[in-house]
Design a protein around this motif. Structure first.
Motif, PDB file in Angstrom:
ATOM      1  N   LEU A 191       0.947  -7.849  21.327  1.00 49.78           N
ATOM      2  CA  LEU A 191       2.031  -8.448  23.024  1.00 49.78           C
ATOM      3  C   LEU A 191       1.963  -7.537  23.627  1.00 49.78           C
ATOM      4  N   THR A 192       1.584  -7.871  25.194  1.00 47.49           N
ATOM      5  CA  THR A 192       2.038  -6.764  26.008  1.00 47.49           C
ATOM      6  C   THR A 192       2.489  -7.505  27.417  1.00 47.49           C
ATOM      7  N   VAL A 193       3.929  -6.540  27.530  1.00 44.80           N
ATOM      8  CA  VAL A 193       4.565  -7.054  28.411  1.00 44.80           C
ATOM      9  C   VAL A 193       5.010  -6.348  29.211  1.00 44.80           C
ATOM     10  N   PRO A 194       4.954  -6.468  30.769  1.00 40.08           N
ATOM     11  CA  PRO A 194       4.115  -6.825  31.796  1.00 40.08           C
ATOM     12  C   PRO A 194       2.209  -7.018  30.152  1.00 40.08           C
ATOM     13  N   PRO A 195       1.387  -7.536  31.521  1.00 38.59           N
ATOM     14  CA  PRO A 195       0.208  -7.490  31.065  1.00 38.59           C
ATOM     15  C   PRO A 195      -0.844  -6.448  32.425  1.00 38.59           C
ATOM     16  N   ASP A 225      13.428  -5.309  41.679  1.00 32.28           N
ATOM     17  CA  ASP A 225      15.014  -5.896  42.057  1.00 32.28           C
ATOM     18  C   ASP A 225      15.529  -5.850  41.028  1.00 32.28           C
ATOM     19  N   ARG A 226      16.218  -3.988  41.646  1.00 28.71           N
ATOM     20  CA  ARG A 226      17.115  -3.752  40.760  1.00 28.71           C
ATOM     21  C   ARG A 226      18.624  -4.701  40.102  1.00 28.71           C
ATOM     22  N   ALA A 227      19.445  -4.986  41.555  1.00 30.37           N
ATOM     23  CA  ALA A 227      20.496  -4.964  40.533  1.00 30.37           C
ATOM     24  C   ALA A 227      20.175  -7.010  39.829  1.00 30.37           C
ATOM     25  N   ARG A 228      18.998  -7.137  39.446  1.00 31.45           N
ATOM     26  CA  ARG A 228      18.740  -8.526  38.685  1.00 31.45           C
ATOM     27  C   ARG A 228      18.062  -7.097  37.385  1.00 31.45           C
ATOM     28  N   ALA A 229      17.649  -6.222  37.539  1.00 32.81           N
ATOM     29  CA  ALA A 229      17.376  -5.625  36.266  1.00 32.81           C
ATOM     30  C   ALA A 229      18.284  -4.979  36.084  1.00 32.81           C
ATOM     31  N   VAL A 230      19.438  -4.684  36.504  1.00 33.76           N
ATOM     32  CA  VAL A 230      21.047  -4.384  35.545  1.00 33.76           C
ATOM     33  C   VAL A 230      21.343  -5.428  34.959  1.00 33.76           C
ATOM     34  N   GLY A 264      13.315  -8.397  36.894  1.00 29.84           N
ATOM     35  CA  GLY A 264      14.489  -6.979  37.923  1.00 29.84           C
ATOM     36  C   GLY A 264      12.879  -6.098  37.973  1.00 29.84           C
ATOM     37  N   HIS A 265      12.042  -5.995  36.562  1.00 29.53           N
ATOM     38  CA  HIS A 265      11.152  -4.876  36.539  1.00 29.53           C
ATOM     39  C   HIS A 265       9.919  -5.968  37.388  1.00 29.53           C
ATOM     40  N   THR A 266       9.477  -6.910  37.046  1.00 24.30           N
ATOM     41  CA  THR A 266       9.530  -7.904  37.744  1.00 24.30           C
ATOM     42  C   THR A 266       9.727  -8.900  37.979  1.00 24.30           C
ATOM     43  N   ASP A 267       9.387 -10.229  38.374  1.00 25.40           N
ATOM     44  CA  ASP A 267      10.107 -11.255  38.996  1.00 25.40           C
ATOM     45  C   ASP A 267      10.114 -11.316  37.283  1.00 25.40           C
ATOM     46  N   TYR A 323       4.144 -14.192  33.203  1.00 24.89           N
ATOM     47  CA  TYR A 323       5.598 -13.696  32.167  1.00 24.89           C
ATOM     48  C   TYR A 323       5.225 -12.647  30.683  1.00 24.89           C
ATOM     49  N   GLY A 324       3.560 -12.446  31.087  1.00 22.62           N
ATOM     50  CA  GLY A 324       2.812 -11.683  30.670  1.00 22.62           C
ATOM     51  C   GLY A 324       3.120 -11.799  28.754  1.00 22.62           C
TER      52      GLY A 324
END
Length: 158
Positions: A3-7, A115-120, A79-82, A39-40
């Protein structure tokens, strides 16, 4: 199965390097699929050195259970990506974090987040999981004691 997450291309080429190195020891070369964009969960049929990339093709959603390793549960970690995801293998107490968490020198919030806040928030969700082993998009795996390292990283992330 890989698996690659994300691609992203950095991940796809990591898979290519891995497959180039060990692909023949399985005595077969799996067919490529197509590059997934949502979603990768996919890579392929990217070819390098004449070899196809093993792939799981498709999209994933929060809570989806993938049919391998006793059931791998998709955890949305935006956070890293949507569309970033992690995979939790509860029977094995393993977490595959993708880019949500890194373990380079220490366990920490992944870098280059959209999005740092979502990543946290996502890191805090991962820190609540019952895991012993963690595999990261960047850095060395933690074979034992991953839950403690994840909780420390979550506490340090602001």
């Amino acid at each position: 199965m890989l698996l690659t997450v994300p691609p992203g291309l950095d991940h796809v080429y990591g898979v290519l390097a891995w497959f180039t190195r060990i692909g023949d020891q399985f005595g077969r070369r799996p067919p490529g699929a197509g590059v997934g964009r949502r979603y990768g969960l996919a890579c392929g049929p990217v070819r390098r050195s004449g070899r196809p990339v093993p792939a799981l093709y498709g999209s994933s959603e929060e809570g989806q259970v993938l049919d391998f390793a006793g059931g791998a549960v998709v955890v949305a970690v935006p956070g890293h990506t949507d569309g970033s995801i992690a995979l939790h293998l509860p029977e094995m107490k393993v977490l595959v974090t993708g880019d949500a968490v890194a373990n380079v020198g220490r366990t920490m919030l992944g870098v280059f987040n959209t999005d740092r806040a979502r990543a946290v928030e996502s890191l805090h969700r991962l820190a609540e999981l019952d895991v012993d082993t963690a595999l990261f998009g960047h850095g060395e795996p933690i074979v034992h004691g991953a839950a403690i390292a994840l909780r420390r990283a979550a506490a340090a992330a602001v």
